[in-house]
Every structure is written in C-alpha cells, then in structure tokens.
Design an enzyme around this catalytic site. Structure first.
Site, PDB file in Angstrom:
ATOM      1  N   SER A  81      36.198  50.821  32.537  1.00 62.01           N
ATOM      2  CA  SER A  81      36.986  51.393  33.734  1.00 62.01           C
ATOM      3  C   SER A  81      38.284  50.726  33.903  1.00 62.01           C
ATOM      4  O   SER A  81      38.304  49.727  33.389  1.00 62.01           O
ATOM      5  CB  SER A  81      36.263  51.426  35.365  1.00 62.01           C
ATOM      6  OG  SER A  81      37.001  51.668  36.160  1.00 62.01           O
TER       7      SER A  81
ATOM      8  N   GLY B  66      39.941  47.165  32.222  1.00 60.42           N
ATOM      9  CA  GLY B  66      38.977  46.941  30.970  1.00 60.42           C
ATOM     10  C   GLY B  66      39.210  47.958  30.058  1.00 60.42           C
ATOM     11  O   GLY B  66      39.286  47.398  28.704  1.00 60.42           O
TER      12      GLY B  66
ATOM     13  N   LEU C 216      26.482  41.475  36.088  1.00 67.52           N
ATOM     14  CA  LEU C 216      27.166  40.164  36.390  1.00 67.52           C
ATOM     15  C   LEU C 216      26.532  39.487  37.519  1.00 67.52           C
ATOM     16  O   LEU C 216      26.399  38.426  37.689  1.00 67.52           O
ATOM     17  CB  LEU C 216      28.816  40.069  36.487  1.00 67.52           C
ATOM     18  CG  LEU C 216      29.591  40.414  35.086  1.00 67.52           C
ATOM     19  CD1 LEU C 216      30.852  40.759  35.488  1.00 67.52           C
ATOM     20  CD2 LEU C 216      29.456  38.927  34.580  1.00 67.52           C
TER      21      LEU C 216
ATOM     22  N   ASN D 116      37.099  40.137  32.782  1.00 68.43           N
ATOM     23  CA  ASN D 116      38.008  41.534  33.510  1.00 68.43           C
ATOM     24  C   ASN D 116      37.211  42.106  34.537  1.00 68.43           C
ATOM     25  O   ASN D 116      37.621  42.459  35.548  1.00 68.43           O
ATOM     26  CB  ASN D 116      38.443  42.228  32.324  1.00 68.43           C
ATOM     27  CG  ASN D 116      38.603  43.596  32.997  1.00 68.43           C
ATOM     28  OD1 ASN D 116      39.923  43.709  33.661  1.00 68.43           O
ATOM     29  ND2 ASN D 116      37.912  44.544  33.034  1.00 68.43           N
TER      30      ASN D 116
ATOM     31  N   TYR E 208      32.973  35.788  57.689  1.00 70.88           N
ATOM     32  CA  TYR E 208      33.369  36.540  56.565  1.00 70.88           C
ATOM     33  C   TYR E 208      34.419  37.594  56.772  1.00 70.88           C
ATOM     34  O   TYR E 208      34.758  38.215  57.793  1.00 70.88           O
ATOM     35  CB  TYR E 208      31.819  37.432  56.045  1.00 70.88           C
ATOM     36  CG  TYR E 208      32.405  38.458  54.784  1.00 70.88           C
ATOM     37  CD1 TYR E 208      32.183  38.260  53.498  1.00 70.88           C
ATOM     38  CD2 TYR E 208      32.851  39.870  55.180  1.00 70.88           C
ATOM     39  CE1 TYR E 208      32.823  38.902  52.665  1.00 70.88           C
ATOM     40  CE2 TYR E 208      33.006  40.742  54.051  1.00 70.88           C
ATOM     41  CZ  TYR E 208      33.109  40.202  52.971  1.00 70.88           C
ATOM     42  OH  TYR E 208      33.366  41.276  51.811  1.00 70.88           O
TER      43      TYR E 208
HETATM   44  N1  LIG Z   1      43.884  46.918  40.050  1.00 70.28           N
HETATM   45  C1  LIG Z   1      44.444  45.990  40.508  1.00 70.28           C
HETATM   46  O1  LIG Z   1      45.453  46.297  41.417  1.00 70.28           O
HETATM   47  C2  LIG Z   1      44.198  44.534  40.264  1.00 70.28           C
HETATM   48  C3  LIG Z   1      45.076  43.432  40.787  1.00 70.28           C
HETATM   49  C4  LIG Z   1      44.538  42.171  40.655  1.00 70.28           C
HETATM   50  C5  LIG Z   1      43.632  42.049  40.067  1.00 70.28           C
HETATM   51  N2  LIG Z   1      42.770  42.703  39.362  1.00 70.28           N
HETATM   52  C6  LIG Z   1      41.528  42.601  38.650  1.00 70.28           C
HETATM   53  O2  LIG Z   1      41.484  43.124  37.382  1.00 70.28           O
HETATM   54  C7  LIG Z   1      40.094  43.480  37.091  1.00 70.28           C
HETATM   55  C8  LIG Z   1      39.798  44.729  36.728  1.00 70.28           C
HETATM   56  O3  LIG Z   1      39.970  45.666  37.805  1.00 70.28           O
HETATM   57  P1  LIG Z   1      40.318  47.240  37.607  1.00 70.28           P
HETATM   58  O4  LIG Z   1      41.600  47.427  38.467  1.00 70.28           O
HETATM   59  O5  LIG Z   1      40.347  47.713  36.308  1.00 70.28           O
HETATM   60  O6  LIG Z   1      39.139  47.661  38.495  1.00 70.28           O
HETATM   61  P2  LIG Z   1      37.927  48.816  38.043  1.00 70.28           P
HETATM   62  O7  LIG Z   1      38.597  50.062  37.414  1.00 70.28           O
HETATM   63  O8  LIG Z   1      37.105  49.018  39.555  1.00 70.28           O
HETATM   64  O9  LIG Z   1      37.177  47.945  37.087  1.00 70.28           O
HETATM   65  C9  LIG Z   1      36.277  47.080  37.283  1.00 70.28           C
HETATM   66  C10 LIG Z   1      35.119  46.935  36.263  1.00 70.28           C
HETATM   67  O10 LIG Z   1      34.301  45.752  36.764  1.00 70.28           O
HETATM   68  C11 LIG Z   1      33.001  46.327  36.552  1.00 70.28           C
HETATM   69  N3  LIG Z   1      31.956  45.590  37.398  1.00 70.28           N
HETATM   70  C12 LIG Z   1      32.209  45.686  38.727  1.00 70.28           C
HETATM   71  N4  LIG Z   1      30.845  44.860  39.200  1.00 70.28           N
HETATM   72  C13 LIG Z   1      30.276  44.771  38.249  1.00 70.28           C
HETATM   73  C14 LIG Z   1      28.963  43.926  37.852  1.00 70.28           C
HETATM   74  N5  LIG Z   1      28.457  43.423  38.965  1.00 70.28           N
HETATM   75  N6  LIG Z   1      28.567  43.910  36.634  1.00 70.28           N
HETATM   76  C15 LIG Z   1      29.266  44.164  35.692  1.00 70.28           C
HETATM   77  N7  LIG Z   1      30.264  44.753  35.748  1.00 70.28           N
HETATM   78  C16 LIG Z   1      30.875  45.024  36.984  1.00 70.28           C
HETATM   79  C17 LIG Z   1      33.038  47.681  36.846  1.00 70.28           C
HETATM   80  O11 LIG Z   1      32.038  48.449  36.503  1.00 70.28           O
HETATM   81  P3  LIG Z   1      31.382  49.814  37.185  1.00 70.28           P
HETATM   82  O12 LIG Z   1      32.437  50.925  36.692  1.00 70.28           O
HETATM   83  O13 LIG Z   1      29.988  49.879  36.353  1.00 70.28           O
HETATM   84  O14 LIG Z   1      30.984  49.301  38.494  1.00 70.28           O
HETATM   85  C18 LIG Z   1      34.293  48.214  35.999  1.00 70.28           C
HETATM   86  O15 LIG Z   1      33.881  48.392  34.778  1.00 70.28           O
HETATM   87  C19 LIG Z   1      39.227  42.849  38.147  1.00 70.28           C
HETATM   88  O16 LIG Z   1      38.717  41.448  37.944  1.00 70.28           O
HETATM   89  C20 LIG Z   1      40.353  42.933  39.434  1.00 70.28           C
HETATM   90  O17 LIG Z   1      40.044  41.834  40.466  1.00 70.28           O
HETATM   91  C21 LIG Z   1      43.086  44.248  39.626  1.00 70.28           C
END
Ligand SMILES: NC(=O)c1ccc[n+]([C@@H]2O[C@H](COP(=O)([O-])OP(=O)(O)OC[C@H]3O[C@@H](n4cnc5c(N)ncnc54)[C@H](OP(=O)(O)O)[C@@H]3O)[C@@H](O)[C@H]2O)c1
Length: 306
Positions: A42, A45, A87, A113, A183
C-alpha cells in the site's frame, strides 16, 4: 505534483520536496541488490518497492499475508520474494525473520515502512498500545533478527514522521505503554514515530565503526490508506488538499528510496531525513539516553512476549 512542490527549491543534495522516487534513484543500477520492504502492499511501501525494483533490485516484500505480498509484487511488476509479516504478532515477525535468513541473500537495506496512525481509541496488543507495538516493537523484532544478514554496508531505514513532535513531553512514556494512565490518538502516534526515530539512533550507535548505517525518514504528508482511522471528513479534506499542499505518493517515496539506495548517503548514519536532505528532529529525538532506555525496555518487552 502539488503547488508546494513547484515552489520549494531543491536542497543541498540536489533533491527536494518535489523529487519523486524515480528521480531520486535515476541512474542507479541496483541489479544484484536486495531490499526488505515492510508494508509493501500500500501507499509509500508499494511505490518504494516498485521504484527499487525498477532499478533492478530484488525485493523481499513483506505484508500481513503472503497473498497481499504476492499481489503487491504483481502490481509493482518487480522481481521479489513474498513473505508474510504481521507486525503486531511476534510469532509472525519471528517466522518472517527465519524465512528471510534462510534465503541466504545478503541484505542491502531493511526498510521499515509499515505503520498505522491515530487509532481513535486505545487498543492493546499483548498488553501494549497498538501503534507503539506495531510500528516500533514489530520492527524492533524484525531488524534485530535480521541485523546479521545485512551486508557490511547495509542500511536500515525507519519510516518516522514529523508527527514525532506530537509525542508526550517526556518523549516515550515508558511507564504508560499500556495507555492505562491516559491515551490520545495523535500523542500515541507521535510516540510511536518518535520510537522509530530513537531506534534508528540507537542502532546507528551500535553500527559505529562498521560500514552499516541506520537513519530515519519523514516522507512528507501524503494521502494514503494511513488515514483509514481518521474521521472520513478529515480523510476527504486530506485528498482534496493534495494538489495544493501535499505530496503525491511518487514524491512521498523519494526520501525513503534516497536514504535506502543513493550513494550520497552511504556513510550517513543516525540522521533524520526529509525531502531527501537531513532535517533536525525534535529535542527528544536527539536524546541518546532516552534512545538507550527505549532500547533496553524494548529488549525486555520482546523477551517476555510469547
Ligand atoms: N502518508 C503520510 O502522510 C505519512 C507521513 C509521515 C509518515 N508516514 C509513514 O509512512 C509509512 C507508510 O505509510 P503509508 O502512508 O504508505 O500508509 P498506508 O498506505 O496505510 O500503508 C501502511 C502499510 O503498513 C501495513 N501495516 C499496517 N499495520 C500492519 C501490521 N500490523 N503488520 C504488517 N503490516 C502492517 C499496511 O498493511 P495493510 O494494508 O494490510 O493494513 C500497509 O501496507 C508509515 O510508517 C507512516 O507512519 C506516512
């Protein structure tokens, strides 16, 4: 590309806010290299995996299930190995470590990621707040299990966020990791992202004197599935504002790809990057003593898990 992308100049690296992952890796030949990417199915990643694969790398693609990893590899059209890694389930992470080690491929980088953001109410896993447990503890088990499989110049890249600045005043509430003393959705996300940053810092300290590096990354603000726990109006607003103020997914994956693969950062370690350049993180994120306390606590937590 948003309006902001057009207005912001590149930084000292020659790359900047509007750089895409393809631009940050242009000209790199990653044939024969191997990259582990968590959360490969997603958002950032998926794009990270696609672009590193486009440059010739073999991707060890981690998702919650093998089916998700397989589908992601097909979508990204890259050569790779699918591995299940939930995870929030230590047994699944340990099994992923064993599978990856058994492949016998030296790892050029481990890209942590995957993540979840701002769960509206407290959720526990094995007695710990779920964002801390998934984003930090899950990756702690994965990386410490794979360290010996890294090449001598291997890199660890932790996806943090500028939201680490929303962590509690004391940084990591080591006596409130179960949320029993309070929280807040964004406070807990900030704490988890600060933990990612401090983990990179503590790992970098352990890598001193070797060719290995560990760094943390803020990818920017990008409308992805990460907003799934936000209220739908905020999620929609996010999407609507993207053409003006936020990064595209292609831009969002640039800093990760830059830090994971670019020769410019081969010896940079213990740093925080944003827009493909070093950025100063919060004071708490620079606290080496807090990083060590988190490491010690994480080891104790992991040792007691089933
Ligand atoms: N987007 C932003 O604006 C932003 C800003 C700052 C930092 N980040 C960081 O960038 C990273 C990627 O985020 P993204 O924006 O690409 O979000 P995303 O599209 O929601 O992707 C998140 C990924 O993490 C996986 N994931 C979540 N929980 C998991 C678990 N328990 N075990 C294994 N995999 C898990 C999801 O798998 P599923 O699809 O199966 O749930 C998905 O593949 C994150 O660490 C986020 O904190 C993002």
């Amino acid at each position: 590309m948003s309006l902001v992308s057009l207005l912001k100049p590149a930084g000292p690296s020659g790359y900047g806010y509007g750089t895409t992952a393809e631009q940050a890796t242009a000209g790199l030949d990653l044939l024969g290299r191997t990259y582990v990417v968590t959360g490969c199915n997603s958002g950032l990643g998926l794009e990270t995996m696609r672009v590193l694969g486009l440059r010739g790398a073999h991707i060890i693609a981690l998702a919650r299930t093998v089916e998700k990893a397989e589908a992601a590899l097909a979508t990204a059209n890259v050569r790779g190995t699918k591995v299940a890694c939930e995870l929030s389930e230590p047994a699944s992470v340990r099994a992923a470590v064993a599978t990856i080690v058994a492949l016998g491929r030296p790892l050029d980088a481990i890209i942590c990621n995957a993540g979840i953001m701002a769960l509206p109410s407290l959720q526990l896993q094995h007695g710990f707040e779920l964002q801390f447990f998934t984003n930090h503890i899950g990756h702690f088990i994965l990386v410490t299990g794979l360290v010996d499989a890294l090449t001598q110049q291997g890199r660890v890249v932790m996806l943090s966020s500028d939201a680490h600045r929303a962590a509690p005043r004391e940084g990591i509430q080591l006596d409130n990791l179960d949320g029993a003393q309070g929280y807040g959705a964004w406070r807990a996300y900030g704490q988890a992202k600060l933990a990612n940053l401090l983990f990179a810092k503590a790992l970098a300290r352990r890598f001193e004197g070797t060719g290995r590096t560990a760094n943390a990354v803020h990818p920017g603000v990008i409308a992805t599935n990460l907003t799934r726990y936000m209220n739908p109006v905020a999620g929609l607003l996010f999407k609507l504002l993207t053409p003006i103020a936020f990064k595209s997914v292609a831009e969002g994956a640039a800093t990760t790809c830059f830090v994971a693969a670019h020769p410019q950062v081969a010896t940079s370690s213990g740093l925080y990057f944003a827009d493909c350049n070093p950025r100063t993180p919060s004071k708490r994120a620079q606290d080496a003593e807090l990083a060590e306390r988190l490491w010690t606590k994480s080891e104790a937590i992991v040792a007691a898990l089933p």
